[in-house]
Design an enzyme around this catalytic site. Structure first.
Site, mmCIF file in Angstrom:
data_model
loop_
_atom_site.group_PDB
_atom_site.id
_atom_site.type_symbol
_atom_site.label_atom_id
_atom_site.label_comp_id
_atom_site.label_asym_id
_atom_site.label_seq_id
_atom_site.Cartn_x
_atom_site.Cartn_y
_atom_site.Cartn_z
ATOM 1 N N ILE A 99 21.179 -18.006 31.726
ATOM 2 C CA ILE A 99 21.002 -17.234 32.950
ATOM 3 C C ILE A 99 20.696 -18.149 34.137
ATOM 4 O O ILE A 99 21.187 -17.933 35.240
ATOM 5 C CB ILE A 99 19.887 -16.171 32.778
ATOM 6 C CG1 ILE A 99 19.766 -15.312 34.035
ATOM 7 C CG2 ILE A 99 18.558 -16.816 32.421
ATOM 8 C CD1 ILE A 99 20.968 -14.479 34.335
ATOM 9 N N CYS A 100 19.921 -19.202 33.909
ATOM 10 C CA CYS A 100 19.581 -20.107 35.022
ATOM 11 C C CYS A 100 20.819 -20.854 35.519
ATOM 12 O O CYS A 100 21.055 -20.969 36.728
ATOM 13 C CB CYS A 100 18.519 -21.105 34.580
ATOM 14 S SG CYS A 100 16.911 -20.364 34.254
#
Length: 465
Positions: A384-385
């Site tokens: 996600i990052c």
């Protein structure tokens, strides 16, 4: 599988991800690898520095956008005169910049034409690039008219190249049904002339004076476009400019898609040093500042007081209030897949301070919203990052940056030729008639130091190599 992230993703191909056209970075690059372009060099293209700047700019920007490749055909048996490639073979430079030099006369590829147009059957997209004084234009081959390509201002050649590559890119992308079937042009001398931009009142004087020294703040997309444009100007061999180059960052793979003076061998090197090497090879002198631009910026007595600013950071723009420059030209570009062609320019001193344009509240960065494509990628790749960081990066391409650079340098050079400056300008490359800005005014700052341009007689034939 190739690992794509924020530091490696092609910044123009990213638009397909942002628009939700494709499901992965790999598919985006595969899509862009189908885009190809051809540049036809007809007789006479090399007779002006503007023509040479037009060819080199079209090629260097196109190879970074058309990932399927760029072909060059035609009259290549000449030595170049622009400072950045002075004395080099046009054919050799074309190959060095990434083109395939071909001998087949006919093609179905989208084609940009410099010089005399081909007599063979034309492809569906075939656009002539032309220039004169401070004006430039693109138009379908055979449409008639066109500018004379005689008066020699390389900034106009750069502008024609930017419009031509942009038009071809819109054609292959299907972004504008009319692309390749319309005439589009602009006057740098009066960028707010829209309906009558071709009029003699807007052609401007002959190019005579060039900035002797400049400070380039930021050596990314815009900063390297500034440096590229300076490398096209007719500086005398013994009077090349002095440039202070300021940047703190190292070259990443994604920079190769936006930065005109970076190549694969420069990866992980400081940008400022890679750019300095290329400029010094062309006879420029440089001083390097390897730190961030910030508040309380000082200029020593022997340093340039005119700056071209290319940092995409609101806090840094606000810090221009306290910088000790006598003149600053700042440009910013759109960052989304819909507005990446938009250019906004500010010249200081102007009616408003930088901190009044970019308020303290505007420094807060909005949270990045992920579209469905990025959400799915984040889930699939358990990152996600990384996907959020990739989504936050701007869509960008150098054929927009070089037009912004030509506009910015004109703001420095127009007062040297007795002209006015524009405190603010907005240009939309997709529809160039939508141009707005502040009324021109007399420049109020310290005059930029200058040198005489080394102009050649218009139309002088250059010797082959």
């Amino acid at each position: 599988m190739t690992e794509f992230n924020a530091d490696s993703m092609h910044r123009l191909a990213k638009m397909a991800l942002d628009a939700g056209e494709v499901a992965s970075p790999e598919e985006a690059v595969a899509l862009f690898s189908r885009y190809r372009l051809r540049i036809h060099l007809g007789h006479g293209w090399v007779n002006t520095l503007a023509g040479q700047a037009c060819f080199l700019t079209a090629l260097n920007t196109a190879v970074r956008a058309f990932l399927g490749g760029v072909e060059v055909y035609g009259d290549l048996d000449h030595a170049l005169d622009v400072p950045l490639y002075q004395g080099r073979s046009a054919c050799g430079v074309a190959e060095e910049l990434g083109a395939a030099v071909v001998n087949n006369a006919t093609t179905e590829l989208p084609t940009l034409v410099l010089g005399v147009a081909p007599e063979d059957a034309l492809p569906a997209f075939c656009v002539q690039l032309s220039w004169d004084h401070w004006r430039f234009e693109i138009a379908p081959v055979g449409a008639g008219g066109g500018l004379t390509c005689a008066d020699d201002n390389p900034l106009a050649g750069i502008g024609a190249a930017a419009l031509g590559v942009n038009e071809a890119f819109m054609h292959v992308r299907g972004d504008l049904a009319d692309s390749g079937h319309r005439s589009v042009g602009m006057s740098l001398w009066n960028p707010l002339a829209v309906a009558d931009w071709r009029g003699d009142a807007h052609k401007g004087p002959e190019l005579a004076y060039l900035p002797k020294a400049l400070w380039l703040v930021g050596l990314g997309h815009l900063g390297q476009a500034y440096a590229w444009a300076l490398g096209m100007l007719p500086y005398p061999t013994d009077s090349r400019p002095h440039l202070v180059l300021q940047d703190f960052d190292k070259a990443a793979k994604s920079n190769l898609s936006t930065c005109l003076l970076l190549w694969a061998a420069d990866l992980l090197k400081p940008k400022v040093r890679a750019v300095a090497t290329r400029l010094e090879t062309a006879g420029f002198s440089t001083a390097l500042v390897e730190r961030r631009f910030g508040s309380g910026h000082r200029v020593m007595g022997d340093e340039p007081t005119t700056a071209l600013f290319g940092v995409d950071n609101v806090a840094a723009r606000r810090d221009l209030d306290t910088a000790e420059f006598s003149q600053v030209v700042e440009t910013g570009l759109g960052s989304g897949y819909r507005d990446f062609r938009n250019i906004r320019l500010h010249t200081f001193p102007g009616p408003r301070l930088p901190s009044q344009i970019w308020t303290a509240e505007s420094t807060a960065q909005a949270a990045t919203e992920l579209n469905d494509t990025y959400k799915k990628l984040a889930d699939e790749r358990k990152d996600i990052c990384g996907m959020t960081l990739l989504a936050s990066r701007a869509v960008a391409t150098p054929f927009v940056g070089v037009l912004a650079a030509a506009m910015a340098l004109t703001e420095v050079m127009r007062p040297l030729h007795g002209g006015l400056v524009y405190a603010a300008l907005d240009v939309q490359m997709k529809s160039l008639r939508h141009r707005t800005g502040a009324p021109p005014m007399t420049y109020q700052g310290l005059q930029t130091a200058f040198v005489q341009a080394a102009m050649q007689p218009a139309g002088r034939a250059r010797e082959g190599t």
